[in-house]
Scaffold this active site. Structure first.
Site, short mmCIF file in Angstrom:
data_model
loop_
_atom_site.label_atom_id
_atom_site.label_comp_id
_atom_site.label_asym_id
_atom_site.label_seq_id
_atom_site.Cartn_x
_atom_site.Cartn_y
_atom_site.Cartn_z
N SER A 181 -62.14 -15.14 -12.55
CA SER A 181 -61.83 -16.56 -12.38
C SER A 181 -62.95 -17.37 -11.72
CB SER A 181 -60.54 -16.73 -11.57
OG SER A 181 -60.72 -16.29 -10.24
N HIS A 196 -61.37 -18.32 -4.54
CA HIS A 196 -61.57 -19.55 -5.30
C HIS A 196 -62.31 -20.59 -4.46
CE1 HIS A 196 -58.25 -18.99 -8.59
NE2 HIS A 196 -59.28 -18.18 -8.74
N ASP A 205 -55.31 -24.62 -8.52
CA ASP A 205 -54.41 -23.49 -8.22
C ASP A 205 -52.97 -23.89 -7.94
OD1 ASP A 205 -56.55 -21.85 -8.59
OD2 ASP A 205 -56.98 -21.58 -6.45
#
Length: 179
Positions: free
Chosen positions: A55, A95, A122
């Site tokens: 990701s 992230h 998210d």
């Protein structure tokens, strides 16, 4: 006379096995001491994590080892890469912070994150149901550095348990055969 030789050989084997056992204990103890030193220096409960998804590609690749530091040292800013844990999910997530909301009357904050390779932030499926922001208690640490590809052994052993058992069996055989 023959019994004395046998007893001497057994004693040598036992001493060799004890020496190897103590050596293994020292190695394990040193690893634990190093881990605790990293926890102390970084202030993070988890100073090292392995990236298990894509990701954050292309910047951070699957299999990279990330080094974390506590967020208390410096306020989190948009663009920082953080590792966080969501209630009900086993694996921490890595992230990038895309928005920060600070409470003016306290040191608390709310964050919105997004994986670099993801299309959406998210709050759309990564956070818990109904959760729109991360709070400070979700944050494990801020990424301060990484080692590319060094975490692949961890990923492979996690995804393919047979390889883990073969490796442990091979190391055990090696230890026994070295006598």
């Amino acid at each position: 006379m023959l019994n004395n030789v046998r007893q001497s050989l057994r004693s040598i084997r036992l001493r060799g096995a004890a020496t190897q056992f103590i050596g293994l204990g020292i190695i394990v103890s040193m690893a634990l001491i190093m881990w605790q030193l990293l926890v102390l220096v970084t202030g993070s409960k988890y100073p090292v994590v392995v990236v298990v998804s894509g990701s954050m590609e292309p910047g951070i690749q699957r299999g990279d080892v990330l080094f974390l530091i506590t967020v208390r040292n410096r306020p989190i800013r948009s663009g920082d890469i953080v590792v966080f844990k969501i209630e009900g999910k086993d694996i921490p997530i890595v992230h990038r912070v895309i928005k920060v909301h600070r409470q003016h009357d306290s040191n608390t904050f709310s964050l919105l994150t997004k994986g670099d390779a993801n299309l959406w932030d998210d709050s759309d499926g990564i956070y818990a149901d109904g959760q729109l922001w991360l709070e400070d208690h979700h944050i494990i640490g801020r990424v301060i550095g990484y080692l590319p590809y060094f975490g692949w052994a961890t990923i492979i052993m996690g995804e393919k348990p047979l390889i883990k058992y073969l490796l442990l069996g091979g190391l055990s055989l090696l230890a026994v055969a070295s006598h």
